[in-house]
Scaffold this active site. Structure first.
Site, PDB file in Angstrom:
ATOM      1  N   ASP A 475       0.864  -1.178   0.000  1.00  0.00           N
ATOM      2  CA  ASP A 475       0.000   0.000   0.000  1.00  0.00           C
ATOM      3  C   ASP A 475       0.908   1.238   0.000  1.00  0.00           C
ATOM      4  O   ASP A 475       2.128   1.134   0.111  1.00  0.00           O
ATOM      5  CB  ASP A 475      -0.833  -0.067   1.296  1.00  0.00           C
ATOM      6  CG  ASP A 475      -2.017   0.884   1.289  1.00  0.00           C
ATOM      7  OD1 ASP A 475      -2.363   1.411   0.223  1.00  0.00           O
ATOM      8  OD2 ASP A 475      -2.596   1.101   2.372  1.00  0.00           O
ATOM      9  N   GLU A 478       2.813   5.227  -3.817  1.00  0.00           N
ATOM     10  CA  GLU A 478       2.803   6.185  -4.960  1.00  0.00           C
ATOM     11  C   GLU A 478       4.104   6.975  -5.071  1.00  0.00           C
ATOM     12  O   GLU A 478       4.365   7.482  -6.153  1.00  0.00           O
ATOM     13  CB  GLU A 478       1.599   7.102  -4.823  1.00  0.00           C
ATOM     14  CG  GLU A 478       0.276   6.378  -5.055  1.00  0.00           C
ATOM     15  CD  GLU A 478      -0.121   5.434  -3.923  1.00  0.00           C
ATOM     16  OE1 GLU A 478       0.316   5.682  -2.783  1.00  0.00           O
ATOM     17  OE2 GLU A 478      -0.822   4.452  -4.176  1.00  0.00           O
ATOM     18  N   ASP A 600      -9.171   2.856  -2.313  1.00  0.00           N
ATOM     19  CA  ASP A 600     -10.074   3.174  -1.208  1.00  0.00           C
ATOM     20  C   ASP A 600     -11.399   3.728  -1.714  1.00  0.00           C
ATOM     21  O   ASP A 600     -11.673   4.926  -1.640  1.00  0.00           O
ATOM     22  CB  ASP A 600      -9.408   4.174  -0.266  1.00  0.00           C
ATOM     23  CG  ASP A 600      -8.214   3.555   0.447  1.00  0.00           C
ATOM     24  OD1 ASP A 600      -8.081   2.311   0.423  1.00  0.00           O
ATOM     25  OD2 ASP A 600      -7.414   4.310   1.027  1.00  0.00           O
TER      26      ASP A 600
END
Ligand code: NAG
Ligand code: NAG
Ligand code: NAG
Ligand code: NAG
Ligand code: NAG
Length: 945
Positions: A475, A478, A600
């Site tokens: 997760d 980025e 999400d």
């Protein structure tokens, strides 16, 4: 020179500068919307036209001139030197390079073009591409240049002359931090680009819509996917689309660039803008969409093969109080009889949110729980891992000691002078702040010496000795950072409320600021407000990695990809098994290493709908192991929404229910109705897992999709091009989910070019009506699912029906060889022939594995069986076999069900097996085309109860 200026003169005098609205290229794509500025830039401001096309647009013939073109009309020249026309409109965002080098080459049947400034060594994404392997196709693409005022090129399909790309609409600009290229497109049937929420699967060219692409920790907004016709950039970057030509042939276009970028689709054109790198574009000839995807994957790599267990149902939530609560949930699932194969834990299990640790409060029993899942239930455990490493604990010590690298400042004078962490004293490491209390550093997964990846692998291996996890969920890659700001002057440590972890500040002025504040910041900054810039939610663009080789400005969208490469290897080394990694941030070629979940989302009907589009798009992007958070991540879900999402999500390859912290529970066993629907949907899924697994296997082996948009299989059917919310599993299974509230029916479309058989509930095995139909879809039914029938040829009055299929099978969990074709697996082809005399199923083993036992084939269902079978006549390879006890034929429904315990043992007696059954009397309708649906069901109960 004389020749050159003559051409210019003519073009100035003869050409009207206005441009047809459908080809207008926005000259003020950023924050400015000012008529005077527009005209000062040399662009045209037109308020008289409708509001759809950009009011400020580049004049016609904006671009470069070819200096060495062999013919002005049509030249297949492979190298052309381009010269910026000094009289042409200037690049609004920097000085255009005066000379560019255009080259193109054939990559087998595909075409590749490159445009880059002469004499410059520009950044190219360090993602390995198989760009020297020829792409094979029955078709061929050619690049043809011409000059009419400006130089332009066409990408042509040789067989038809169709122009796949046509840049004669102008708009080529190339400055250091602003690159633009535009093309007319042959039709508006364009699918792809990501990662964004698209309101429809097919792009809508009636508006000029801009989609930003720059990896960002950004939750999707499915309710308002576009604001002022801008779609925000989500976690990953996929600048790839499939386009159609007028005659129904399709092609693929891949823009290989990792800088912040965007595309505008509108009118009859696509415009690309990027703020760095170069123009490199691959064109794939198809001609079918599935071939396009295969060709694309030949370049970027075929998708990773998931272990068989990873196709089971998975459960997660953020905010589990501890192992006791997780045990209770797993027990509740089992008590409700809902198949579940994987349990997750989010960051709750970590000790102070530090990777490679677990907390001894609620999660002290995590190691035992992992063993319990394995030993008692044959279940698996996937844990979350974030990339950022707190800089003051053992994993960081081991990193420093092994010379692992982290994202760094390029110079010592940029490093904040005050440092409170002895481990990283006198380093250039750029500190960030994520979930852990103290500051974190971001591993350099592009480390050219491989030391960082080895350290990462080692940390996974050490932690696996404590907790026997099976998969990794990566997760925040980025990479995501909290509280990043711009700073005015000299570096200091910004104090904030949390004294333990100062915020990261990036240069706001001087030469160093051009990374975070380039002349054109793209919609990846503009979208988020006037104070938003490229560093928002991430690190400073001046950061460097790849051992000081790459700026984040150019490469940060590769972070998730690079972490996937490392983690894929780490899971395998740590577990000794195939394992799986699921990554939030992705880039072309991520599919080789990881799956993806759609981020999400929220518990809203709009998010349920957009996830159907998202799963189809990620199949186009080469990441077929994909799914959304079932029932919705954010916001409390409702019983009805969760029920519908469980029903649809049973058809995601990555099928996981996941819920946010502090929300009411939403595991399917929470409501009796949802439990029943989830059980039914999951049992259907589990029954057909050999098919789903075979689809994944084939995609890993040869490239291609698993979940497939309808236009892949029915490109000539005009109606399917507007369908967003139905999808196929492979070529043969149609899924029509219910995606709206208060419905007991669902409207669906079954392409009339073939026959469809229902696979759901009371209409099981029955022919379904073609075209648009309203199907029953009560809560307690499976959603409508159909099997594609095979229409036989009219064989001289003796109707014959033929069905073909394939099966791939292996141990499901071993690490495959790099060349998957050398992996230890079984494969079979199936061919069913039916005539009025007899029917036969021919199974041919095409590859044999050692020490892999196949489950028995015990059930064959044939739909649309209009002859009367003599069940007592069954033979296998000529030997009589008694199947009468369990087999049935119903002449009303025309369903033949051949069932027998141990019917065909595929482990013995091959390489071919032929099951034959005689038919009692000739067909009543001899001479008429027949259709059969054939379903072969292996008896595979994979961890069920
Ligand atoms: C243009 O690029 C090609 C291919 O990279 C190279 O061979 C050629 O030398 C370049 N030409 C110029 C003028 O830079
Ligand atoms: C494709 O078309 C181009 C341009 O007309 C031509 O030069 C080339 O030979 C053709 N290639 C094939 C394989 O037909
Ligand atoms: C960092 O190193 C300097 C000397 O180079 C020293 O004065 C300082 O105390 C060290 N800081 C920490 C946090 O270790
Ligand atoms: C990972 O496993 C491979 C294959 O067994 C091995 O060659 C490599 O050294 C391992 N890497 C690490 C860092 O342990
Ligand atoms: C969700 O539901 C729970 C339990 O009913 C409640 O405590 C919570 O406030 C709700 N949260 C939101 C955001 O509605």
């Amino acid at each position: 020179m004389f020749w050159l200026s003559l051409i210019l003169l003519i073009s100035v005098i003869l050409c009207d500068n206005s441009v047809d609205q459908k080809y207008r290229i926005n000259c003020q794509p950023g924050r400015d919307k000012d008529p005077d500025k527009c005209k000062n830039q040399g662009c045209i401001f037109d308020t008289s036209s409708n509001t759809v096309s950009p009011p400020c647009y580049f004049p016609a013939k904006t671009g470069y001139i070819a200096l060495n073109l062999s013919s002005n009309k049509s030249a297949t020249d492979k190298q052309i030197t381009l010269q910026k026309d000094p009289k042409s409109v200037k690049n609004p965002f920097g000085n255009d390079f005066s000379q560019l080098n255009f080259t193109w080459s054939e990559l087998g049947s595909a075409a590749y073009i490159k445009i880059t400034p002469i004499g410059q060594d520009r950044y190219r994404p360090p993602v390995p591409l198989a760009d020297s392997t020829p792409i094979t196709s029955t078709e061929k693409l050619t690049v043809i240049s011409s000059q009419d005022g400006i130089w332009s090129f066409n990408v042509i399909r040789n067989s038809t002359g169709a122009k796949i790309w046509d840049t004669s609409i102008g708009g080529l600009l190339f400055a250091d931090q602003y690159i633009q290229i535009s093309t007319a497109v042959p039709t508006d049937r364009v699918y792809g680009f990501g990662e964004n929420i698209h309101p429809t699967l097919k792009h809508d060219f009636s508006q000029f819509r801009t989609y930003a692409m720059f990896a960002r920790d950004q939750a999707p907004d499915s309710v308002n996917p576009l604001i002022n016709n801008v779609g925000k950039n989500l976690y990953g970057v996929h600048n790839f689309y499939i386009g159609f030509e007028a005659d129904g042939k399709s092609h693929g276009v891949f823009f290989f660039n990792s800088n912040a970028q965007e595309v505008t689709v509108g009118g009859s054109a696509i415009t690309y803008r990027s703020i760095g790198g170069q123009i490199e574009i691959f064109f794939f000839p198809g001609p079918s969409p599935e071939e396009v995807v295969k060709q694309y994957q030949q370049l970027i790599g075929t998708p990773v093969l998931p272990p068989y267990w990873a196709l089971g149902f998975q459960l997660c939530r953020y905010g589990y109080s501890g192992i006791k609560e997780i045990r209770d949930v797993v027990d509740r699932m089992r008590a409700a009889g809902i198949p579940q194969d994987v349990q997750f834990s989010d960051i709750d299990y970590l000790n102070e949110y530090e990777d490679f640790s677990y907390n001894r409060k609620g999660f002290a029993d995590l190691p035992n729980f992992a063993k319990e899942l394995h030993n008692n239930y044959s279940m698996h455990l996937t844990l979350i891992f974030d990339p950022a490493i707190e800089v003051d604990y053992d994993p960081m010590t081991r990193a420093i000691n092994s010379d692992a690298k982290f994202i760094e400042w390029p110079r010592a004078d940029l490093v904040p002078t005050e440092n409170r962490y002895p481990l990283i004293n006198n380093t250039l490491i750029m500190l960030g702040k994520v979930w852990p209390k103290r500051n974190v550093a971001f591993p350099d997964f592009l480390d050219s010496e491989g030391k960082t990846n080895n350290w990462w692998i080692n940390e996974f291996t050490l932690f696996r000795k404590q907790v026997e996890f099976d998969g990794a969920w990566i997760d925040m890659n980025e990479p995501s950072n909290f509280g990043t700001k711009l700073r005015n002057s000299t570096p200091t440590l910004a104090k904030d409320d949390d004294d333990d972890a100062p915020d990261l500040e990036c240069p706001k002025s001087g030469n160093d600021s051009h990374w975070d504040l380039p002349p054109y910041e793209t919609q990846a900054a503009f979208f988020y407000g006037n104070d938003a810039h490229l560093e928002g939610k991430t690190l400073c663009m001046i950061g460097k990695w790849g051992r000081n080789k790459y700026y984040l400005y150019d490469s940060k969208s590769l972070y998730g990809w690079s972490e996937s490469v490392a983690t894929h290897q780490a899971v395998r080394n740590a577990t000794g098994k195939r394992g799986i990694a699921i990554s939030r941030s992705t880039f072309p070629s991520s599919g080789r290493y990881a799956g993806h979940w759609l981020g999400d989302n929220k518990a809203q009907w709009e998010d349920l709908r957009s996830s159907v589009i998202g799963a189809q798009e990620f199949n186009i992007f080469g990441i077929p192991y994909v799914g959304s958070d079932i029932c919705g991540f954010g916001q409390n879900t409702t019983e009805e929404l969760c029920l519908r999402w469980q029903q649809m999500g049973a058809f995601h390859s990555f099928s996981r229910n996941h819920n946010d912290k502090d929300l009411a529970p939403q595991d399917p066993a929470h409501w009796p109705t949802v439990a029943a629907a989830a059980k039914k949907a999951n049992l259907f899924r589990y029954r057909h897992l050999p098919y789903l697994y075979s689809l994944h296997f084939k995609a890993s082996l040869e490239g291609g999709t698993v979940v497939r948009p309808l236009f892949f299989e029915f490109p000539a059917d005009n109606y399917v091009h507007q369908i967003s919310y139905q999808f196929l599993w492979g070529p043969s299974m149609m899924i029509i989910p219910v995606l709206e509230a208060n419905r007991t029916t669902v409207d669906g479309y079954l392409p009339p070019s073939t026959i469809w058989y229902s696979l759901f509930d009371s209409s099981y095995g029955q022919k379904a009506p073609n075209g648009n139909t309203t199907f029953p879809a009560p809560w307690n039914s499976l959603i409508p699912v159909f099997l594609r029938g095979v229409i036989g040829l009219n064989d001289g009055g003796n109707s014959q029906s033929i069905a073909n299929g394939e099966l791939y099978w292996d141990d499901g969990d071993s690490i495959p060889t790099d060349d998957l074709s050398k992996h230890n697996f079984h494969s079979f082809t199936f061919r069913f022939d039916g005539t009025s005399e007899n029917s036969s199923l021919l199974i041919t083993q095409t590859k044999t594995a050692t020490n892999v036992t196949l489950p028995p084939l015990e059930n064959i269902e044939i739909f649309g069986y209009s002859w009367t079978p003599d069940i007592s006549s069954a033979t296998i390879n000529g030997n009589a076999i008694n199947i009468t006890a369990l087999s049935t034929y119903n002449s009303t429904t025309q369903v033949l069900n051949i069932t027998a315990t141990g019917l065909i043992n595929l482990n013995n007696g091959g390489p071919t097996w032929k099951l034959t059954i005689l038919n009692k009397k000739p067909s009543q309708n001899g001479g008429i085309n027949l259709s059969l649906g054939v379903l072969l069901l292996l008896t595979v109960l994979y961890n069920l109860f």
